[in-house]
Write a protein that holds these residues in place. Structure first.
Motif, PDB file in Angstrom:
ATOM      1  N   PHE A 168     -39.740  22.869 121.680  1.00  8.62           N
ATOM      2  CA  PHE A 168     -38.630  22.416 122.946  1.00  8.62           C
ATOM      3  C   PHE A 168     -37.624  22.726 122.819  1.00  8.62           C
ATOM      4  O   PHE A 168     -36.776  23.521 122.083  1.00  8.62           O
TER       5      PHE A 168
ATOM      6  N   VAL B 107     -36.004  18.594 129.559  1.00  5.22           N
ATOM      7  CA  VAL B 107     -35.144  18.822 127.697  1.00  5.22           C
ATOM      8  C   VAL B 107     -33.805  18.377 128.226  1.00  5.22           C
ATOM      9  O   VAL B 107     -33.112  19.633 128.524  1.00  5.22           O
TER      10      VAL B 107
ATOM     11  N   SER C 180     -40.551  16.515 134.067  1.00  6.75           N
ATOM     12  CA  SER C 180     -39.524  16.269 132.720  1.00  6.75           C
ATOM     13  C   SER C 180     -37.893  17.468 132.478  1.00  6.75           C
ATOM     14  O   SER C 180     -38.734  18.529 132.380  1.00  6.75           O
TER      15      SER C 180
ATOM     16  N   ARG D  29     -47.171  19.869 122.369  1.00  4.81           N
ATOM     17  CA  ARG D  29     -45.434  20.446 121.983  1.00  4.81           C
ATOM     18  C   ARG D  29     -45.325  19.696 120.635  1.00  4.81           C
ATOM     19  O   ARG D  29     -45.216  18.814 120.697  1.00  4.81           O
TER      20      ARG D  29
ATOM     21  N   THR E  23     -36.627  12.411 133.072  1.00  2.00           N
ATOM     22  CA  THR E  23     -37.700  11.650 133.493  1.00  2.00           C
ATOM     23  C   THR E  23     -37.777  11.538 135.368  1.00  2.00           C
ATOM     24  O   THR E  23     -36.724  10.769 134.930  1.00  2.00           O
TER      25      THR E  23
ATOM     26  N   ILE F  44     -35.030  13.676 126.648  1.00  2.00           N
ATOM     27  CA  ILE F  44     -35.629  14.039 127.956  1.00  2.00           C
ATOM     28  C   ILE F  44     -34.534  13.594 129.006  1.00  2.00           C
ATOM     29  O   ILE F  44     -34.702  12.145 128.791  1.00  2.00           O
TER      30      ILE F  44
ATOM     31  N   PHE G 203     -40.797  20.344 132.503  1.00  2.00           N
ATOM     32  CA  PHE G 203     -42.755  20.433 132.940  1.00  2.00           C
ATOM     33  C   PHE G 203     -42.642  19.648 134.091  1.00  2.00           C
ATOM     34  O   PHE G 203     -41.981  18.238 133.879  1.00  2.00           O
TER      35      PHE G 203
ATOM     36  N   ASP H 291     -46.922  16.344 128.461  1.00  2.00           N
ATOM     37  CA  ASP H 291     -46.000  17.536 128.593  1.00  2.00           C
ATOM     38  C   ASP H 291     -44.804  17.690 127.689  1.00  2.00           C
ATOM     39  O   ASP H 291     -44.328  18.648 127.272  1.00  2.00           O
ATOM     40  N   THR H 292     -44.515  16.232 127.361  1.00  2.00           N
ATOM     41  CA  THR H 292     -43.349  15.856 125.811  1.00  2.00           C
ATOM     42  C   THR H 292     -43.771  15.438 124.907  1.00  2.00           C
ATOM     43  O   THR H 292     -44.028  15.725 123.776  1.00  2.00           O
ATOM     44  N   SER H 293     -44.900  14.514 124.473  1.00  2.00           N
ATOM     45  CA  SER H 293     -44.854  13.754 123.586  1.00  2.00           C
ATOM     46  C   SER H 293     -46.248  13.272 122.861  1.00  2.00           C
ATOM     47  O   SER H 293     -46.461  12.261 122.306  1.00  2.00           O
TER      48      SER H 293
ATOM     49  N   SER I  61     -46.228  11.656 131.979  1.00  2.00           N
ATOM     50  CA  SER I  61     -45.545  12.785 131.510  1.00  2.00           C
ATOM     51  C   SER I  61     -45.827  13.164 130.014  1.00  2.00           C
ATOM     52  O   SER I  61     -44.830  14.743 129.120  1.00  2.00           O
TER      53      SER I  61
END
Length: 183
Positions: free
Chosen positions: A24, A121, A119, A19, A140, A138, A30, A89-91, A86
């Motif tokens: 976001f 946002v 997680s 992403r 988590t 986020i 997620f 899905d996030t970073s 995670s």
């Protein structure tokens, strides 16, 4: 908004590249598709790598005499695994992690437990110092096979915007070599 309700541009595909900041929205959740079983070997290696000399992590006889009845997985290993779970899905397109906070460990983790990451946002804003990036916050949590929350924490990271240019270094190495198997 859940991950299932993402815009097409943010939905996972066969060529999923992570992403970008624009993907976001506060409130998105997620749930990682992969679980990770923690082994005794993982715990032993992490204990040795980090020089953690607390015998609760490697002395089964001592641990039998505690309320837990068996060795505990090192809490920072639990954190590392759940953060890792995670990332896709996030970073995945993060420039850098900016911080972790409010880490809580409500249930113990033992070798043989399987962990998943979820997680949400909690914040997203453009970066004041890097116009090609945004800052995402986020929270988590790691959930085990018994649906127990074993760890919760907050995290913030700087992530590239979609038009930042060549952000995802590397990529799949394309080859001109012909296939040598199958029809």
């Amino acid at each position: 908004m859940t991950a299932d309700a993402l815009p097409a541009s943010a939905a996972p595909t066969a060529e999923w590249r992570g992403r970008f900041f624009e993907d976001f929205e506060v409130g998105q959740v997620f749930r990682g598709r992969l679980g990770r079983t923690v082994t005794e070997t993982d715990n032993t290696w992490f204990t040795l790598l980090t020089m953690n000399t607390n015998p609760m992590h490697f002395n089964a006889e001592l641990a039998k005499e505690t309320e837990f009845g068996k060795p505990l997985v090192v809490s920072t290993l639990t954190l590392a695994i759940v953060v890792g779970l995670s990332v896709a899905d996030t970073s995945e397109n993060a420039v850098a992690n900016l911080g972790w906070g409010d880490i809580k460990l409500p249930k113990p983790v033992h070798a043989g437990d399987t962990l998943w990451a979820e997680s949400e946002v909690t914040g997203a804003r453009p970066s004041g110092s890097r116009p090609e990036c945004g800052i995402v916050a986020i929270r988590t949590r790691g959930i085990n096979q018994r649906a127990e929350v074993v760890i919760e924490f907050t995290r913030s990271f700087m992530v590239f915007k979609r038009d930042a240019g060549a952000v995802a270094a590397g990529g799949f190495p394309v080859t001109d070599a012909a296939w040598t198997v199958g029809a």
